[in-house]
Design a protein around this motif. Structure first.
Motif, PDB file in Angstrom:
ATOM      1  N   VAL A  15       0.917  -1.219   0.091  1.00  0.00           N
ATOM      2  CA  VAL A  15      -0.072  -0.123  -0.040  1.00  0.00           C
ATOM      3  C   VAL A  15       0.929   1.293   0.183  1.00  0.00           C
ATOM      4  CG1 VAL A  15      -1.476   1.227   1.311  1.00  0.00           C
ATOM      5  CG2 VAL A  15      -1.959  -1.170   1.145  1.00  0.00           C
ATOM      6  N   ILE A  16       1.807   1.196   0.866  1.00  0.00           N
ATOM      7  CA  ILE A  16       2.848   2.383   0.893  1.00  0.00           C
ATOM      8  C   ILE A  16       3.430   2.733  -0.460  1.00  0.00           C
ATOM      9  CG2 ILE A  16       4.737   3.601   2.256  1.00  0.00           C
ATOM     10  CD1 ILE A  16       3.734   1.452   4.567  1.00  0.00           C
ATOM     11  N   ALA A  17       4.007   1.644  -0.912  1.00  0.00           N
ATOM     12  CA  ALA A  17       4.854   1.610  -2.268  1.00  0.00           C
ATOM     13  C   ALA A  17       4.001   2.207  -3.330  1.00  0.00           C
ATOM     14  CB  ALA A  17       5.259   0.045  -2.372  1.00  0.00           C
ATOM     15  N   ASN A  18       2.612   1.619  -3.350  1.00  0.00           N
ATOM     16  CA  ASN A  18       1.784   2.051  -4.180  1.00  0.00           C
ATOM     17  C   ASN A  18       1.433   3.750  -4.136  1.00  0.00           C
ATOM     18  OD1 ASN A  18       1.525  -0.429  -5.343  1.00  0.00           O
ATOM     19  ND2 ASN A  18      -0.510  -0.819  -4.129  1.00  0.00           N
ATOM     20  N   GLY A  19       1.930   4.159  -3.122  1.00  0.00           N
ATOM     21  CA  GLY A  19       1.797   5.814  -3.119  1.00  0.00           C
ATOM     22  C   GLY A  19       0.983   6.461  -2.294  1.00  0.00           C
ATOM     23  N   ALA A  20       0.226   5.339  -1.344  1.00  0.00           N
ATOM     24  CA  ALA A  20      -0.761   5.925  -0.457  1.00  0.00           C
ATOM     25  C   ALA A  20      -0.193   6.974   0.523  1.00  0.00           C
ATOM     26  CB  ALA A  20      -1.474   4.892   0.363  1.00  0.00           C
ATOM     27  N   LYS A  21      -0.794   8.155   0.633  1.00  0.00           N
ATOM     28  CA  LYS A  21      -0.746   9.237   1.604  1.00  0.00           C
ATOM     29  C   LYS A  21      -1.550   8.941   2.889  1.00  0.00           C
ATOM     30  CE  LYS A  21      -1.410  12.380  -1.477  1.00  0.00           C
ATOM     31  NZ  LYS A  21      -1.609  11.887  -2.915  1.00  0.00           N
ATOM     32  N   ALA A  22      -2.740   8.329   2.864  1.00  0.00           N
ATOM     33  CA  ALA A  22      -3.636   8.265   3.846  1.00  0.00           C
ATOM     34  C   ALA A  22      -4.254   6.911   3.793  1.00  0.00           C
ATOM     35  CB  ALA A  22      -4.574   9.307   3.903  1.00  0.00           C
ATOM     36  N   ALA A  48       2.148  -0.184  12.344  1.00  0.00           N
ATOM     37  CA  ALA A  48       3.342   0.219  12.456  1.00  0.00           C
ATOM     38  C   ALA A  48       4.182   0.812  11.311  1.00  0.00           C
ATOM     39  CB  ALA A  48       4.373  -0.691  13.213  1.00  0.00           C
ATOM     40  N   ALA A  49       3.885   0.108  10.247  1.00  0.00           N
ATOM     41  CA  ALA A  49       4.254   0.240   8.958  1.00  0.00           C
ATOM     42  C   ALA A  49       3.925   1.525   8.370  1.00  0.00           C
ATOM     43  CB  ALA A  49       4.057  -0.870   7.835  1.00  0.00           C
ATOM     44  N   TYR A  50       2.407   1.928   8.514  1.00  0.00           N
ATOM     45  CA  TYR A  50       2.047   3.240   8.082  1.00  0.00           C
ATOM     46  C   TYR A  50       2.599   4.383   8.790  1.00  0.00           C
ATOM     47  CZ  TYR A  50      -2.169   0.329   6.927  1.00  0.00           C
ATOM     48  OH  TYR A  50      -3.083  -0.618   6.599  1.00  0.00           O
ATOM     49  N   GLN A  51       2.731   4.090  10.289  1.00  0.00           N
ATOM     50  CA  GLN A  51       3.142   5.190  10.936  1.00  0.00           C
ATOM     51  C   GLN A  51       4.736   5.469  10.714  1.00  0.00           C
ATOM     52  OE1 GLN A  51       1.848   3.547  14.742  1.00  0.00           O
ATOM     53  NE2 GLN A  51       0.356   5.034  14.902  1.00  0.00           N
ATOM     54  N   ASP A  52       5.628   4.536  10.488  1.00  0.00           N
ATOM     55  CA  ASP A  52       6.967   4.393  10.068  1.00  0.00           C
ATOM     56  C   ASP A  52       6.977   5.169   8.702  1.00  0.00           C
ATOM     57  OD1 ASP A  52       7.807   3.262  12.442  1.00  0.00           O
ATOM     58  OD2 ASP A  52       8.049   1.309  11.582  1.00  0.00           O
ATOM     59  N   ALA A  53       6.204   5.030   7.882  1.00  0.00           N
ATOM     60  CA  ALA A  53       6.170   5.665   6.641  1.00  0.00           C
ATOM     61  C   ALA A  53       5.645   7.257   6.532  1.00  0.00           C
ATOM     62  CB  ALA A  53       5.681   4.912   5.475  1.00  0.00           C
ATOM     63  N   ASN A  54       5.119   7.766   7.770  1.00  0.00           N
ATOM     64  CA  ASN A  54       4.533   8.853   7.775  1.00  0.00           C
ATOM     65  C   ASN A  54       3.215   8.744   6.868  1.00  0.00           C
ATOM     66  OD1 ASN A  54       6.333  10.185   9.712  1.00  0.00           O
ATOM     67  ND2 ASN A  54       7.676  10.459   8.069  1.00  0.00           N
TER      68      ASN A  54
END
Length: 448
Positions: free
Chosen positions: A335-342, A357-363
């Motif tokens: 999800v993060i690699a796909n570009g999600a900001k939220a 934890a992954a979301y939070q680490d990636a801001n």
């Protein structure tokens, strides 16, 4: 080790020893406790009152047999559950889930989360949850009616307008609520406020069907706005194709976003032109079909087996609306690699602790379920109010109240996070804001 940390570890050990096999419940407790240290450091009176051990033990757990006849005349038996978790701020309130996965652990995790979700709405409702391992898929209307009548025959002994007011959840829509209410009325009398999610012609509220999906969009809009963002021009990935997902698609589209995915338990669709919520609604709510049918009807849409969260697909916002633990750490990284900001949660606990934890680490902005999906129970409580007043509000009036509630939930979460020096952590903020309201009410009412 601080007194607060020692207390939290002690209570978790007690719960783990009592219920070692209740995996979902232990996960919910663990996640919640992770955010509570600053609260107990500031409020030793909560430790003195042993508030956490009291709060994590349900006031009442009801399990019962549900016998019913299938269309072939064969006797079937399912398990029914109702967990009346906490009534410190009002009657128990929470949905009924019909799904083969339902067990005591899942019902307890849902009920525990419901305590704080309901507190955040600002409405006088406590936390509860229930359901059965009955699977409505593939069942005839008559089989579902017979099951619901048997289920309510037992449940009716434990619910009431000022005691416990169930609603729908996965597998329980307007059809099921109708059958449940009909049996309750036969047994106990026409108390319209005892169930919410009812049909409009017998005490239901306008905008209740749309409430969880609309509320998710309103909450996410507030979260984005706080960071000078919006839905406008954004690509949005949604999982699920049930009530929450359908109306999230509708409202996100109205707010200027382009929803490009939705899914069911078999697979997911991608529509680069934007998902047509009316087609999804027709397939899932009217025909009770599979999401694969969408790709057969809409030019340019494609169907894929597996989880939408494994797809390599560019999007800006992710709204998981399917079920618990649908996103693990690996999927979160995709999800993060796909570009999600939220990421904001329409389902209950759809992200594992590692995913969060992954979301939070990636801001990545993260809106937790107990805040982001509170719109459904908020409008359920508004339905209770309308039933008590013997009147109905317009769709726009209910929708306006819903939007204000979701805005206030976000504001409460922000204020609590700021107050406890965890600014921007909306999970901690929601947990703290909901917990302190319930804990203070419990202390005021004594050791009960």
């Amino acid at each position: 080790m601080s007194q607060a940390t020692d207390y939290l570890q002690h209570v978790y050990a007690v719960i783990e020893q009592r219920d070692p096999h209740q995996v979902e419940f232990l996960e919910a407790i663990h996640d919640f406790f992770q955010t509570m240290t600053p609260v107990f450091e500031r409020h030793p009176e909560y430790i003195e009152a042993n508030i956490l051990e009291r709060l994590t033990e349900p006031e009442r757990v009801i399990q019962f047999r549900v016998p019913w006849l299938d269309d072939a005349g064969h006797a079937q038996v399912n398990r029914g559950f109702r967990v009346q978790f906490n009534s410190a701020i009002g009657p128990y309130k929470g949905g009924l889930r019909l799904h083969p996965s339902v067990n005591l652990s899942i019902v307890k995790f849902l009920g525990f989360e419901q305590i704080f979700k309901n507190a955040l709405t600002g409405l006088p409702i406590g936390g509860g949850k229930g359901g059965s391992d009955f699977d409505p898929k593939g069942k005839s209307d008559n089989e579902i009616m017979r099951f619901c009548q048997s289920f309510m025959t037992e449940l009716s002994k434990y619910i009431g307008l000022d005691t416990d007011v169930p609603a729908g959840d996965i597998g329980v829509g307007g059809r099921e609520i109708g059958y449940l209410y009909g049996q309750y009325k036969r047994l106990r009398g026409a108390d319209r406020g005892v169930l919410t999610g009812k049909g409009l012609n017998y005490g239901g509220s306008l905008a209740r069907t749309e409430a969880t999906g609309f509320g998710l969009a309103y909450y996410t809009e507030e979260m984005l706005k706080a960071h000078q963002l919006s839905f406008k021009g954004q690509r949005v990935a949604i999982s699920g194709a049930g009530n929450v997902a359908i109306y999230a698609i509708q409202k996100v589209t109205a707010l200027g976003g382009k929803v490009i995915t939705c899914s069911d338990s078999n697979g997911y669709i991608i529509d680069e032109n934007g998902i047509d919520f009316a087609v999804v609604k027709q397939i899932k709510e009217v025909e009770r079909g599979r999401i694969k049918d969408y790709a057969d009807r809409v030019h340019g849409a494609t169907y894929h087996e597996g989880s939408v969260w494994d797809a390599q697909l560019a999007y800006d916002i992710a709204l998981p609306c399917a079920t618990q633990n649908e996103i693990d750490e690996a999927k979160a990284k995709t999800v993060i690699a796909n570009g999600a900001k939220a990421v904001a949660e329409g389902a209950n606990m759809p992200s594992s602790p590692e995913a969060i934890a992954a979301y939070q680490d990636a801001n990545v902005l993260y809106g937790p379920a107990k805040a982001a999906n509170a719109g459904g129970v908020a409008v359920s409580a508004l339905e209770m109010s309308q039933n008590s007043l013997r009147l109905s509000w317009t769709f726009d009036e209910v929708d306006t109240r819903l939007k204000a509630i979701m805005q206030e939930i976000f504001a409460q979460s922000v204020a609590a996070a700021d107050d406890y020096d965890v600014s921007g952590d909306y999970l901690s903020g929601a947990n703290i804001a909901g917990f302190t309201k319930v804990a203070d009410a419990m202390i005021s009412q004594g050791l009960v």
